[in-house]
Design an enzyme around this catalytic site. Sequence first.
Site, short mmCIF file in Angstrom:
data_model
loop_
_atom_site.label_atom_id
_atom_site.label_comp_id
_atom_site.label_asym_id
_atom_site.label_seq_id
_atom_site.Cartn_x
_atom_site.Cartn_y
_atom_site.Cartn_z
N SER A 177 -3.06 38.28 111.42
CA SER A 177 -3.53 37.34 112.43
C SER A 177 -2.76 36.04 112.31
O SER A 177 -2.37 35.64 111.20
CB SER A 177 -5.02 37.08 112.19
OG SER A 177 -5.46 36.00 112.95
N TYR A 204 -12.23 34.45 106.41
CA TYR A 204 -11.62 35.56 107.18
C TYR A 204 -10.10 35.53 107.04
O TYR A 204 -9.46 36.54 106.73
CB TYR A 204 -12.04 35.46 108.65
CG TYR A 204 -11.20 36.30 109.58
CD1 TYR A 204 -11.32 37.69 109.61
CD2 TYR A 204 -10.24 35.71 110.42
CE1 TYR A 204 -10.53 38.46 110.46
CE2 TYR A 204 -9.46 36.47 111.26
CZ TYR A 204 -9.60 37.85 111.28
OH TYR A 204 -8.81 38.61 112.11
N LYS A 211 -7.20 38.14 105.33
CA LYS A 211 -6.00 38.66 106.01
C LYS A 211 -4.76 38.38 105.16
O LYS A 211 -3.90 39.24 104.98
CB LYS A 211 -5.85 38.03 107.40
CG LYS A 211 -6.87 38.53 108.41
CD LYS A 211 -6.57 39.95 108.84
CE LYS A 211 -7.75 40.64 109.47
NZ LYS A 211 -7.57 42.04 109.75
#
Length: 366
Positions: free
Chosen positions: A128, A156, A160
């Site tokens: 991302s 989050y 990643k």
Amino acid sequence: MVVGSVLVTGGTGYIGSFTALALLEADYKVVIVDNLYNSSEECVNRIELISGKRPVYYRCDITDEPALDKVFDEHQDIDSVIHFAALKAVGESGEIPVEYYRVNVYGTICLLRSMSRHNVTNIVFSSSATVYGDATRFPDMIPIPEHCPLGPTNPYGNTKMTVELLITDHVAAQRNNAKKTGKSGEEWNGALLRYFNPAGSHPSGVMGEDPQGVPYNLLPLLAQVAVGKREKLLVFGDDYNSKDGTAIRDYIHILDLAQGHLLALNYLREHHPGVRAWNLGTGKGSTVFEMIKAFSHAVGRDLPYEIAPRRAGDVLNLTANPARANEELGWKAKHTLEEACEDLWRWTKNNPQGYRQQPPQEFVEK
Ligand code: NAD
Ligand code: WQD
């Protein structure tokens, strides 16, 4: 003729389902595993409706290694994985970080171990743009190239970045061990695809994003305003240093994003590059006000909004420099923002209940 067999984790989710469709249309065999945490099995029917081909589907949790082993045992032709399955709500990741690490990081560990046992050596990973964090701290890095230093600003994003490192280390180790021992492993490859802001739906109006809970992203929220499920959009900040004061993002049509996965997979299988990161974005930034205008145009009327304070953790500008993907993968975003808005509106109008209803009748009769 089948050109290859791919396992797609999270393949009934938003990006996974469009990638499964693109793979089937390119004559790959597709096996999906998904635990339906944030998706619906109806999506498999819609993929078949559009492509005329049905992916194999297993309801399976990626943290369940024996279940993953069984899928690979039953499909020994699989040589690659496209790995979407993850938890993805930025705000929630701050509340339950351990769960985010369990699914996103430990889930990938389970997947890599199962892949190793079955000699499946290509992995395309859903990373991302969030791994860059606030790239505006490096003014010469906007639009953002892949060599921009990483610095995620929420749990989050940390998961990643951790998985990027995990895949990088695993692929390097497999390749090194293979060189030393002469055993297989040298062929391991990983694509780290850093998506910017996915947008839009299938132009047919039968496939789109169908999040199970309250949406978090700008376009699904605007779609809810358009159908009256939400009174107005809250614009998070109009005091950014942009042309109209609202924050800038790079919105990429879901069909283009899916195509990027296909090309990255083909690249791994043909060129065996080891691990490589690619940005998937258009290179063009749009402000929140521009998005409201574009989606209002697709809907045919002005949508109500109100200015609210900035959202915690938001940054001014996340726009991709997609040159590497353009040059190496031969990939370029083709669809416009206007198309993304029109397609999203068609999907929203046709499927007010998302996948919890039958597909629009006119499509079925065709
Ligand atoms: P999504 O929630 O629609 O898809 C994820 C899928 O994974 C869902 O179908 C869900 O049911 C499944 N899943 C979750 N936990 C699982 C588990 N333990 N076992 C098996 N399946 C599980 O999300 P999406 O928008 O399609 O995102 C796909 C991937 O792309 C994710 O890894 C996400 O982090 C990443 N990503 C998304 C965006 C975005 O804005 N949508 C941007 C960048 C990266
Ligand atoms: C876009 C713009 C908001 C909602 C997130 C994740 C990122 C990636 C993509 C997974 C921002 C503004 C939004 C609203 C608003 N996902 N906005 N009112 O934050 O760029 O990226 O999704 O990897 O990791 O962080 O996307 O759609 O939430 O916001 O004004 O009600 O719209 O402030 O400027 P974001 P978004």
